[in-house]
Design a protein around this motif. Sequence first.
Motif, PDB file in Angstrom:
ATOM      1  N   PHE A   1     -10.022 -15.125 -60.000  1.00 26.65           N
ATOM      2  CA  PHE A   1      -9.393 -13.854 -59.657  1.00 26.65           C
ATOM      3  C   PHE A   1      -9.559 -13.637 -58.158  1.00 26.65           C
ATOM      4  CE2 PHE A   1     -10.494 -13.837 -64.054  1.00 26.65           C
ATOM      5  CZ  PHE A   1      -9.445 -13.177 -64.687  1.00 26.65           C
ATOM      6  N   LEU A   2      -8.463 -13.346 -57.495  1.00 27.52           N
ATOM      7  CA  LEU A   2      -8.441 -13.245 -56.038  1.00 27.52           C
ATOM      8  C   LEU A   2      -8.145 -11.820 -55.609  1.00 27.52           C
ATOM      9  CD1 LEU A   2      -8.114 -14.469 -53.082  1.00 27.52           C
ATOM     10  CD2 LEU A   2      -5.683 -14.733 -53.677  1.00 27.52           C
ATOM     11  N   CYS A   3      -8.889 -11.353 -54.618  1.00 25.09           N
ATOM     12  CA  CYS A   3      -8.558 -10.090 -53.963  1.00 25.09           C
ATOM     13  C   CYS A   3      -8.577 -10.325 -52.455  1.00 25.09           C
ATOM     14  CB  CYS A   3      -9.546  -8.983 -54.328  1.00 25.09           C
ATOM     15  SG  CYS A   3      -9.110  -7.380 -53.597  1.00 25.09           S
TER      16      CYS A   3
ATOM     17  N   THR B   1     -14.617 -22.895 -50.675  1.00 26.77           N
ATOM     18  CA  THR B   1     -16.014 -22.601 -50.992  1.00 26.77           C
ATOM     19  C   THR B   1     -16.248 -22.567 -52.500  1.00 26.77           C
ATOM     20  OG1 THR B   1     -15.725 -20.190 -50.990  1.00 26.77           O
ATOM     21  CG2 THR B   1     -16.204 -21.230 -48.880  1.00 26.77           C
ATOM     22  N   CYS B   2     -15.155 -22.556 -53.278  1.00 22.99           N
ATOM     23  CA  CYS B   2     -15.289 -22.584 -54.741  1.00 22.99           C
ATOM     24  C   CYS B   2     -15.500 -24.003 -55.262  1.00 22.99           C
ATOM     25  CB  CYS B   2     -14.034 -22.013 -55.409  1.00 22.99           C
ATOM     26  SG  CYS B   2     -13.741 -20.280 -55.057  1.00 22.99           S
ATOM     27  N   VAL B   3     -15.157 -24.981 -54.442  1.00 22.78           N
ATOM     28  CA  VAL B   3     -15.267 -26.375 -54.862  1.00 22.78           C
ATOM     29  C   VAL B   3     -16.721 -26.808 -54.800  1.00 22.78           C
ATOM     30  CG1 VAL B   3     -14.519 -28.738 -54.389  1.00 22.78           C
ATOM     31  CG2 VAL B   3     -12.959 -26.825 -53.987  1.00 22.78           C
ATOM     32  N   SER B   4     -17.156 -27.568 -55.759  1.00 22.67           N
ATOM     33  CA  SER B   4     -18.548 -28.043 -55.788  1.00 22.67           C
ATOM     34  C   SER B   4     -18.570 -29.574 -55.689  1.00 22.67           C
ATOM     35  CB  SER B   4     -19.230 -27.599 -57.083  1.00 22.67           C
ATOM     36  OG  SER B   4     -20.588 -28.011 -57.090  1.00 22.67           O
TER      37      SER B   4
ATOM     38  N   PRO C   1      -1.413 -24.103 -61.458  1.00 20.91           N
ATOM     39  CA  PRO C   1      -1.968 -22.732 -61.421  1.00 20.91           C
ATOM     40  C   PRO C   1      -3.467 -22.708 -61.148  1.00 20.91           C
ATOM     41  CG  PRO C   1      -0.456 -22.969 -63.253  1.00 20.91           C
ATOM     42  CD  PRO C   1      -0.646 -24.347 -62.689  1.00 20.91           C
ATOM     43  N   ILE C   2      -3.875 -21.831 -60.238  1.00 24.96           N
ATOM     44  CA  ILE C   2      -5.285 -21.654 -59.885  1.00 24.96           C
ATOM     45  C   ILE C   2      -5.782 -20.269 -60.282  1.00 24.96           C
ATOM     46  CG2 ILE C   2      -6.947 -21.520 -57.979  1.00 24.96           C
ATOM     47  CD1 ILE C   2      -5.271 -23.507 -56.447  1.00 24.96           C
TER      48      ILE C   2
ATOM     49  N   LEU D   1       0.771 -18.144 -53.827  1.00 26.03           N
ATOM     50  CA  LEU D   1      -0.368 -18.227 -54.739  1.00 26.03           C
ATOM     51  C   LEU D   1      -0.027 -18.862 -56.087  1.00 26.03           C
ATOM     52  CD1 LEU D   1      -1.933 -14.696 -54.126  1.00 26.03           C
ATOM     53  CD2 LEU D   1      -2.508 -16.850 -52.998  1.00 26.03           C
ATOM     54  N   GLY D   2       1.255 -19.025 -56.355  1.00 26.37           N
ATOM     55  CA  GLY D   2       1.645 -19.585 -57.642  1.00 26.37           C
ATOM     56  C   GLY D   2       1.449 -18.628 -58.786  1.00 26.37           C
TER      57      GLY D   2
END
Length: 363
Positions: free
Chosen positions: A4-6, A58-61, A75-76, A104-105
């Motif tokens: 979820f993006l804001c 920064t979400c990638v690990s 879709p992300i 954003l798709g």
Amino acid sequence: MSLFLCVDCGGSKTSAVICDASGEVKGRALGGPSNFAYLGIDAFVDAVKVATSNALKTCVSPASVAPVALPPSEPIFAAAWLGVSGVDSQAAIDKITPAISALLGIPAGRNLIVCNDTHLLAAPLQMHDDVSCAVTCIAGTGGIVVSFTQVEGGGLKEMGRVGGWGWILGDEGGGYHVGREAVRQILIRSDIASVEGPWEVPLKGKETLQTRILELFGLTDVYELLTAIHLPDPSSTNPITDPNVPEYMHFPREKRLSQLAPLVFASAFEDKDPLAINVLKTTSGLLVDQICILLKENTLKGVKANEGVICFGGSLAGVESYRQMLLDRLAELGHVFKRIEFVDDAAAVGAKGLASTERASKA
């Protein structure tokens, strides 16, 4: 699609925060200015793209070195909420939405919210059962106030709004206004002194506001401020390369004014300079006047302070002493809010709110 993006799009910076379905923040990033009214659609979308791409990495690990490419190949995001300064009409929302949807798709609709940035600040209304309305007050680079009530299902309904007209026409209480008012009062004081003679008593061991501002511009004559402020904006096609050109000529005119706000605050709250204090009383007083329009009784959409929460946001409102000036003046006029909140991370509040709404819909 569990992210979820804001994105909080302001006149000075863009803040993008991403959280998962549980509401845990997974990524965040800051970018440059993204006021839609000032930038136009292309530059606005670029600013959102940079901040969102950097937040995604920064979400990638482990965290990616390079920003994540947008638009996404698959879709992300489950949903996105953009609070945009400079979005003041449905026409502006309609212009932004298709471009952001493609970026954003996310198909246009309930999962893609585009609104004015004040809406992000109203989240505390959804968190307190003892209030029925909210007034959001942004005092950052610019200034605007908006009132809200809560509708069935937990959504927000905008009741009224005042201000947010940009630095040329208003933005009362914000950085532009504070800087502009500081220069105005310095000039007015000098005009009076030209007739009545000098009257300022220097502060012992302290810099005055006038001294701070003249030093910033590298000037010695108050009236040279007129030239420094009014000089045309620098050209993007013909940048200034002469090292002898004053630094302020590298900045657009609105930046020359808004950068004065920290000097005014330091002079007022550290030096106790009467001139600086008067500047802030003037700017905060005009912002309070705008809030009072939202609180008018017996009007179609007026709300009551004693039944609501006032939600502050923005860098200037983040200074407790300035915030207190606003609250004190409101109290003098008979408006005491039931709750007071300062939202210092509107993008995170918005992202968590999106996730919470999704969880509630599935419960």
